[in-house]
Design a protein around this motif. Structure first.
Motif, short mmCIF file in Angstrom:
data_model
loop_
_atom_site.label_atom_id
_atom_site.label_comp_id
_atom_site.label_asym_id
_atom_site.label_seq_id
_atom_site.Cartn_x
_atom_site.Cartn_y
_atom_site.Cartn_z
N ARG A 147 -20.50 -26.18 19.43
CA ARG A 147 -20.88 -27.52 19.83
C ARG A 147 -19.78 -28.10 20.71
O ARG A 147 -18.60 -27.86 20.47
N LEU A 148 -20.20 -28.85 21.71
CA LEU A 148 -19.26 -29.36 22.71
C LEU A 148 -19.44 -30.85 22.91
O LEU A 148 -20.55 -31.36 22.87
N TRP A 149 -18.34 -31.55 23.10
CA TRP A 149 -18.39 -32.97 23.42
C TRP A 149 -17.39 -33.25 24.54
O TRP A 149 -16.33 -32.64 24.60
N GLN A 150 -17.74 -34.21 25.37
CA GLN A 150 -16.75 -34.67 26.33
C GLN A 150 -16.03 -35.87 25.72
O GLN A 150 -16.68 -36.78 25.18
N VAL A 151 -14.72 -35.87 25.78
CA VAL A 151 -13.98 -37.01 25.24
C VAL A 151 -13.14 -37.64 26.34
O VAL A 151 -12.55 -36.94 27.17
N HIS A 152 -13.12 -38.96 26.35
CA HIS A 152 -12.38 -39.74 27.34
C HIS A 152 -12.64 -39.28 28.77
O HIS A 152 -11.74 -39.29 29.61
N ARG A 153 -13.82 -38.82 29.03
CA ARG A 153 -14.24 -38.40 30.37
C ARG A 153 -13.31 -37.36 30.98
O ARG A 153 -13.29 -37.18 32.20
N SER A 154 -12.49 -36.73 30.20
CA SER A 154 -11.49 -35.83 30.77
C SER A 154 -11.36 -34.51 30.02
O SER A 154 -10.91 -33.54 30.59
N TRP A 155 -11.72 -34.53 28.76
CA TRP A 155 -11.54 -33.31 27.98
C TRP A 155 -12.85 -32.89 27.33
O TRP A 155 -13.70 -33.73 27.06
N ILE A 156 -12.94 -31.61 27.07
CA ILE A 156 -14.09 -31.10 26.33
C ILE A 156 -13.57 -30.64 24.96
O ILE A 156 -12.59 -29.91 24.88
N LEU A 157 -14.22 -31.13 23.95
CA LEU A 157 -13.87 -30.75 22.59
C LEU A 157 -14.88 -29.69 22.16
O LEU A 157 -16.08 -29.92 22.24
N ALA A 158 -14.39 -28.56 21.72
CA ALA A 158 -15.29 -27.49 21.31
C ALA A 158 -15.02 -27.14 19.86
O ALA A 158 -13.87 -26.99 19.45
N GLU A 159 -16.08 -27.03 19.10
CA GLU A 159 -15.95 -26.60 17.71
C GLU A 159 -16.13 -25.10 17.68
O GLU A 159 -17.20 -24.60 18.01
#
Lengths: 371, 596
Positions: B410-422
């Motif tokens: 699962r992926l999320w964009q955080v602070h329009r700059s990073w991708i958080l991946a589980e």
């Protein structure tokens, strides 16, 4: 403020307005909906400061007044209310809802905190048929640019001339242009650059049967019909001279069944590069051949029948651009025009006996082919 | 006629040889410690006084010598380690020239005590300036102690060149460090004027030894490396790119257990790191090489500090590839973990008592790094520890490098700059710009090879004014620019028209990218100076300017595509500036943080 309203009317009004409310905002009042109860019913407004929507819904107004209240919460509540009249009242900055045995109090914000909607007098403007307006938006708005260095290309160009309306959109790689006959407007030749968000609201809120009054006031444009109003800021700047890039001397034409063409493009594009989506089309007498060669991935070859006139030509395209215009052109048959592998290709609908003729043209710039 | 040509007496010959072998206390220590290692010592104690100028004492618990052998050892070219010139190829022991002891003895007051099993009594030999002054009986445990006092007392010219005691002690410490790295199973201690400089307990793991020498945090920044090609092999540990710093580096090369210097191999290693670390950074390296003894010449220099490979290109390529391969893996990613897992690098314990010339010696030396291999198996097979490690990496790779596996992360964009991946083993934080840079860089480099990059023709061509220097760059680059997707035409003066542009992402500003890239290529920058050639220069500059910027909102499909394309690259964990693309936080660390 105090009024009684049917659940349906409240729900419909909230639905119409809440789509214009920004999902996240630093200005709390923008997440609220402005309620204004007057003699002719209740008006609800929402805005993200670029586009504003106002809806009038029927209601029994007992006491006139204004207040803003949280849009999303009201929508969630109303969605689940029983089908019974809803009593709405204000107490200070609180809004109260009573429906059957349900009773809600929500904190609102003073109406004066809400941004003033642009004052656009539609008496000065012109009228467009809803169906025409929606068709123009439908066929062009997809082509606007998402890249922010040239703001004018982020909008749809709307031209009003004597007797016709035209919308044009492009991102510099492909272009869509559609023209519709229209009643002559007082503002004879006007060029407006409209943000696509506003046009999406217009498309969502107006019906084909509506007669929509449109007017410009300074830097704003307003759309009004049957108590529904959409206002938008216009994009400032000069739209590039699109007429100049529409090829007049294309001399190779292919008429082809749209569905088989789309399928062929889609299946060979599966092998195209993820970045460029480049496919190669080779037109010659009676056929078009598709060739894709992607290092590290593989190759694809296909062929379908077309009716083609002119010298054979090989031309490369971004498959996504081609598929996109084919989808919007929509007719059973389409006509493609070419001049040279580095020049713009045209895609036009070919209207069958059962289809309505459209003055619609798309351009797709090719991808340079390296050999 | 008087005779002018004379045969020199042995004492003079030894002093001349000493000039080559015995430069300073550190070289004495090195020779003596190597002898101890060759004698199969398990513990070696080194004592210095005045940085070794007054006293060097090396004691071991090795096999020791009989009285006859001990006396013979003080004869030049007396050695137990080779018997004929043929033995020179592939010498498995440290010493073999038979020069060291007599040379050292010839320039010092020398004392040797030794006892070997089976002897009735131990032997003590004293010598002064190379002349034996006493041979006595002594009672001691098995092993040898050599004491070297007043080094260069009879060669004052050389003595003058010695540095301050502290500086000499430091050099000794460095020399021991190098030997100790290759011999983690041997315990070392070094004291200088009663101060303990090194205390290295015996271990089976080189990484433990690195930790003992320079601290645990250094050990935790390491990454395992292994490659093999024909008879050439390399194993070792290297610094994770995000831990590298400019300036001082520790770089150790070993051939079997001999430390040696070879700048061209360090350069090859640095080539392996290229684009993953900033240009001026000097990664720490600990590389153990293996080669068919017949293809290596270690007899280049009396101190054996240099090694000549007959397949020099082969070994350089192997080192470069090994490092590049290691940097492809998830372990090379920057981490938020407080105690990241350190790699293990096991070496075979030395056979106690194995002494030069014995039949098993060649075997045990060749097998040094292949701990649990049973005799008779081909040497090219990795030991089970390495295999276990690879299996673990292999399974990690499945969860990461193949995100389209069973369960896409699962992926999320955080602070329009990073991708958080589980991911299975924790979290990855991916810098969207850095990640896209890596993707574009490799794509462009590939397209330079196969010429497959396509430019999107523009409806409204860009007209761009350049400075004369920039215009020149555009002219010079012509073909390469075309490969990046920019089709440029001169328009008279310093103005160019751009007819076609690349389309790396939907938010791409072609004009800005073109201007910034040409400016960077014309006027230079840290980034383009780091490039190895023109192709890399253009690709790096393009990747940097064209990649999706921080602050750009990406939709879920774009996030996934970027993630997937990143893990299709060769070096997904490193951008082109030498910064990490990815920082990982392991599940274990999360659990620790929350006290689970």
């Amino acid at each position: 403020m105090k009024f009684s309203i049917t659940r349906q009317n409240l729900h419909q009004g909230l639905n119409a307005v809440s789509a214009s409310i920004p999902a996240k905002t630093t200005l709390p009042v923008l997440s609220n909906i402005l309620f204004e109860a007057g003699a002719d019913g209740v008006r609800m407004s929402g805005t993200d400061l670029d586009v504003a929507v106002r809806i009038r819904v029927a209601a029994d107004v007992e006491q006139e007044g204004r207040l803003t209240a949280p849009g999303k919460k009201l929508q969630e509540i109303t969605r689940e209310l029983p089908d019974q009249p809803v009593e709405v009242a204000t107490r200070g900055d609180q809004i109260e809802l009573r429906c059957g045995r349900a009773h809600f109090k929500l904190n609102g914000l003073p109406a004066d905190d809400f941004p003033t909607l642009p004052e656009v007098s539609v008496e000065e403007g012109w009228t467009a048929e809803g169906a025409q307006l929606l068709s123009l938006i439908q066929h062009t708005a997809f082509a606007v640019s998402t890249e922010e260095s040239r703001p004018v290309l982020n909008g749809v160009l709307w031209e009003l001339r004597d007797g016709e309306m035209r919308m044009v959109a492009t991102n510099g790689h492909r272009l869509a242009k559609m023209t519709i006959p229209a009643e002559s407007s007082p503002q004879t030749t006007t060029q407006l650059i409209v943000p696509p968000n506003a046009l999406q609201q217009v498309k969502r809120l107006f019906d084909a049967a509506d007669a929509v009054r449109i007017a410009r006031e300074g830097n704003h444009l307003g759309f009004v019909s049957n108590g529904t109003e959409v206002y938008t800021r216009l994009i400032e700047g000069t739209y590039p001279n699109y007429e100049q890039v529409i090829p007049k001397d294309n001399d190779k034409f292919a008429t082809v069944q749209r569905k088989p063409l789309e399928s062929a493009v889609r299946r060979v594009a599966a092998v195209a590069s993820d970045q460029t989506h480049r496919i190669r089309l080779q037109f010659s007498e009676g056929k078009v051949q598709f060739n894709v060669l992607t290092p590290d991935l593989g190759e694809a070859h296909d062929e379908i029948e077309v009716s083609f006139s002119g010298e054979p030509i090989t031309i490369g395209f971004n498959a996504n651009y081609l598929l996109e215009v084919l989808r919007y052109v929509g007719t059973e048959e389409v006509k493609l025009g070419f001049k040279a592998p580095e020049r713009a290709a045209t895609v036009e609908p070919v209207t069958g006996p059962d289809e309505e003729a459209l003055d619609y043209l798309c351009l797709v710039m090719p991808l340079r082919l390296v050999d | 006629m008087p005779r002018t040509i004379r045969i020199l007496p042995d004492s003079v010959v030894n002093q001349i040889a000493a000039g080559e072998v015995v430069e300073r206390p550190a070289s004495v220590v090195k020779e003596l410690v190597e002898n101890s290692l060759d004698a199969g010592a398990r513990t070696i104690e080194i004592q210095l006084r005045s940085g070794g100028k007054r006293l060097i004492r090396v004691s071991d618990d090795g096999s020791g010598m009989s009285r006859e052998d001990a006396l013979l050892a003080l004869d030049r070219h007396a050695t137990s380690k080779i018997g004929s010139a043929e033995d020179l190829r592939g010498v498995p022991t440290f010493g073999f020239r038979g020069e060291a002891l007599p040379s050292i003895a010839s320039v010092s007051r020398f004392a040797l005590e030794t006892y070997a099993n089976g002897e009735e009594v131990g032997t003590r030999i004293r010598a002064r300036g190379g002349t034996i002054t006493a041979v006595e009986e002594v009672s001691r445990t098995r092993g040898t102690t050599v004491a070297v006092e007043n080094l260069f007392f009879n060669a004052p010219a050389r003595g003058k060149f010695l540095k301050a005691a502290a500086a000499e002690a430091r050099v000794v410490s460095e020399a021991i460090s190098a030997l100790a790295l290759a011999q983690p199973s041997v315990g070392f201690s070094l004291t200088s004027d009663d101060r303990t400089l090194l205390d290295l307990p015996s271990s089976t793991d080189v990484v433990d030894r690195i930790g003992a020498l320079w601290g645990e945090e250094v050990a935790e920044q390491l990454l395992a490396v292994e490659a093999r090609e024909g008879s050439l092999g390399v194993r070792g540990v290297i610094q994770r790119p995000d831990a590298t710093r400019p300036g001082f580096r520790r770089a150790y090369l070993f051939l079997r257990d001999r430390p040696f210097r070879e700048p061209s191999l360090l350069q090859a290693a640095d080539r392996g790191y290229r684009t993953t670390v900033p240009r001026e950074h000097r990664p720490w390296l600990f590389l153990f090489l293996e080669a068919d003894p017949a293809t290596v010449d270690v007899n280049v220099h009396p101190s054996k500090a240099e090694v000549r490979f007959s397949d020099r290109h082969g070994i350089e390529t192997l080192v470069e590839d090994a490092i590049r391969t290691a940097l492809e893996g998830e372990d090379s990613a920057a981490t938020l973990d407080h105690r990241p897992r350190a790699p293990r690098l096991q070496v075979r314990e030395r056979d106690a008592g194995a002494h030069g010339g014995e039949e098993s010696e060649e075997e045990s030396q060749m097998a040094l790094f292949l701990a649990s291999r049973s005799p008779g198996e081909p040497a090219s097979q990795a030991d089970s520890n390495v295999q276990a490690r690879e299996e673990r990496q292999g399974s990690d790779r499945q969860s990461l490098d193949r995100p389209d596996g069973e369960v896409p992360p699962r992926l999320w964009q955080v602070h329009r700059s990073w991708i958080l991946a589980e991911v299975r083993d924790g979290l990855l934080l991916i810098d969207q710009h850095a990640a896209h840079e890596r993707v574009l860089f490799e794509e462009i480099m590939r397209s330079f090879q196969d010429g497959e990059e396509a430019g999107q023709r523009l409806l409204f061509p860009l007209t761009i004014r350049l400075t004369p220097a920039e215009f020149q760059v555009v002219e010079d680059l012509g073909g390469l620019l075309l490969r990046t997707g920019f089709e440029v035409e001169g328009f008279g003066g310093d103005t160019v028209i751009v007819h076609a542009v690349p389309t790396p992402h939907p938010y791409f500003d072609a004009e800005r990218c073109f201007r910034e890239m040409i400016e960077e290529l014309a006027h230079g920058s840290e980034l383009v100076r780091a490039a190895g050639n023109q192709h890399e220069r253009v690709a790096m500059s393009f990747a940097c300017k064209a990649a999706v910027k921080a602050g750009q909102i990406l939709d879920p499909r774009e996030i996934r595509e970027l993630f997937e394309r990143l893990f299709e690259t060769e070096l997904p964990y490193h951008d082109v500036h030498g910064r990490p693309t990815t920082v990982r936080l392991s599940r274990g660390e999360l659990e620790r943080k929350f006290g689970r």
